[in-house]
Design an enzyme around this catalytic site. Structure first.
Site, short mmCIF file in Angstrom:
data_model
loop_
_atom_site.label_atom_id
_atom_site.label_comp_id
_atom_site.label_asym_id
_atom_site.label_seq_id
_atom_site.Cartn_x
_atom_site.Cartn_y
_atom_site.Cartn_z
N PRO A 174 0.83 -1.21 0.00
CA PRO A 174 0.00 0.00 0.00
C PRO A 174 0.87 1.25 0.00
CG PRO A 174 0.00 -1.03 2.16
CD PRO A 174 0.72 -1.97 1.25
N LYS A 175 0.41 2.28 -0.71
CA LYS A 175 1.13 3.57 -0.78
C LYS A 175 0.55 4.51 0.26
CE LYS A 175 3.55 7.09 -2.36
NZ LYS A 175 3.21 8.01 -1.25
N PHE A 176 1.37 4.84 1.28
CA PHE A 176 0.93 5.72 2.35
C PHE A 176 1.16 7.18 1.96
CE2 PHE A 176 1.22 1.70 4.36
CZ PHE A 176 0.40 1.72 5.47
#
Length: 326
Positions: free
Chosen positions: A29-31
């Protein structure tokens, strides 16, 4: 001393339209935060941004967390701030305060977390030539048994269905999308070899102005209604194509004297640095458009350019305000 230089140019991702599929890919996931490299050597910890800017004194709690590992390591990850169940990018920006005393106060009031996704060196061994799968295994080994408060091991999966689930179900928490990495890929400083796929959503907004001219609009300046019912600048679109320009020039009209926005927008309104005032042409805020946006939305605006999809001539601005509960 670590064999990995400080400062280090990090490996970065290039934008892609869809998730790559195959057994050689893994997904994270891209935070929504600040990219950060952490160097720990001989008990000294240094933090740097993607551009090589020192971040050490702004995040004392992360320095302490990395030091608590008790090892010489070089980590790659993302600094984030959580607030009320979602990532708070404005609170993260506020952490970059010039005063050392303020840095400590802000660390207590809005503590950051360091979401770690790569291990570049450990105990004097340079791991960058190792494939991602091996670096990931060693990272899990490092953080799996002792995870100091403030450090987070980023989730990862080789199941594309899990990647799609992160994109579809977790935007409300501030997850921007997914980064796809090949499991056999080495870490090459400065290389644009990872794939970044942003979650795309649709929304409605009101056109308040254009960049360029009214006969030839190059991009739209769009607004959303704030908490007090006032139309606020929410973002700008990417460049319009010829067909969209022709359609919009027929439905947009020049504004009168009672436009809700100033004639020149203040610097930084569209999240660009270095920032300069933005001249634009005001139009009557009566046309609603459908736009494609990403998840980076805070303080009633989108941080990245949005994409114009189509006019929504069936909707009126007051209907948008009611839909937002304003």
């Amino acid at each position: 001393m670590s064999p990995v230089p400080y400062p280090l140019e990090p490996m970065v991702a290039v934008r892609a339209e869809r998730l790559p599929v195959g057994e050689k890919w893994t997904y994270e996931p891209k935070f929504d935060g600040f990219r950060c490299l952490a160097h720990s050597s001989g008990g000294r910890v240094r933090l740097q941004s993607r551009q090589g800017r020192p971040l050490t004194r702004y995040f004392p709690e992360i320095v302490a967390a990395v030091a608590a590992l008790g090892e010489d390591v070089v980590l790659d990850g993302e600094l984030v701030v959580w607030h009320e169940g979602r990532l708070d990018f404005p609170a993260l920006q506020q952490r970059l305060h010039p005063s050392g005393a303020q840095a400590g106060r802000l660390a207590a009031a809005r503590p950051a977390a360091y979401v770690v996704f790569d291990l570049l060196a450990r105990g004097g061994t340079d791991l960058r030539p190792a494939p991602y799968a091996e670096r990931r295994r060693r990272l899990e080994e490092l953080l799996g048994t002792r995870l100091p408060h403030g450090l987070v091991l980023v989730p990862a999966s080789t199941d594309v269905g899990v990647g799609r689930l992160w994109m579809r179900e977790h935007t409300a928490s501030g997850i921007e999308g997914v980064v796809a990495k090949r499991v056999d890929q080495t870490y090459r400083a400065g290389a644009r070899a990872w794939r970044k796929i942003r979650t795309r959503l649709t929304a409605e907004a009101v056109v308040g102005g254009v960049l360029g001219s009214l006969p030839e609009p190059e991009a739209l300046v769009v607004g959303r209604f704030g908490t007090h019912g006032r139309l606020r600048v929410a973002g700008r679109t990417t460049p319009l194509d010829g067909a969209d320009r022709a359609h919009l020039r027929r439905v947009l009209t020049a504004a009168g004297t009672d436009h809700p926005w100033p004639p020149v927008l203040p610097p930084g309104r569209f999240g660009r640095r270095p920032a300069e005032p933005v001249p634009y042409v005001q139009v009557e805020p009566t046309v609603v458009v459908e736009i494609e946006v990403d998840a980076a939305y805070e303080q009633d605006r989108w941080r990245h350019p949005v994409r114009f999809v189509r006019p929504r001539l069936d909707l009126r601005p007051e209907e948008i305000a009611r839909a937002l509960g304003r």
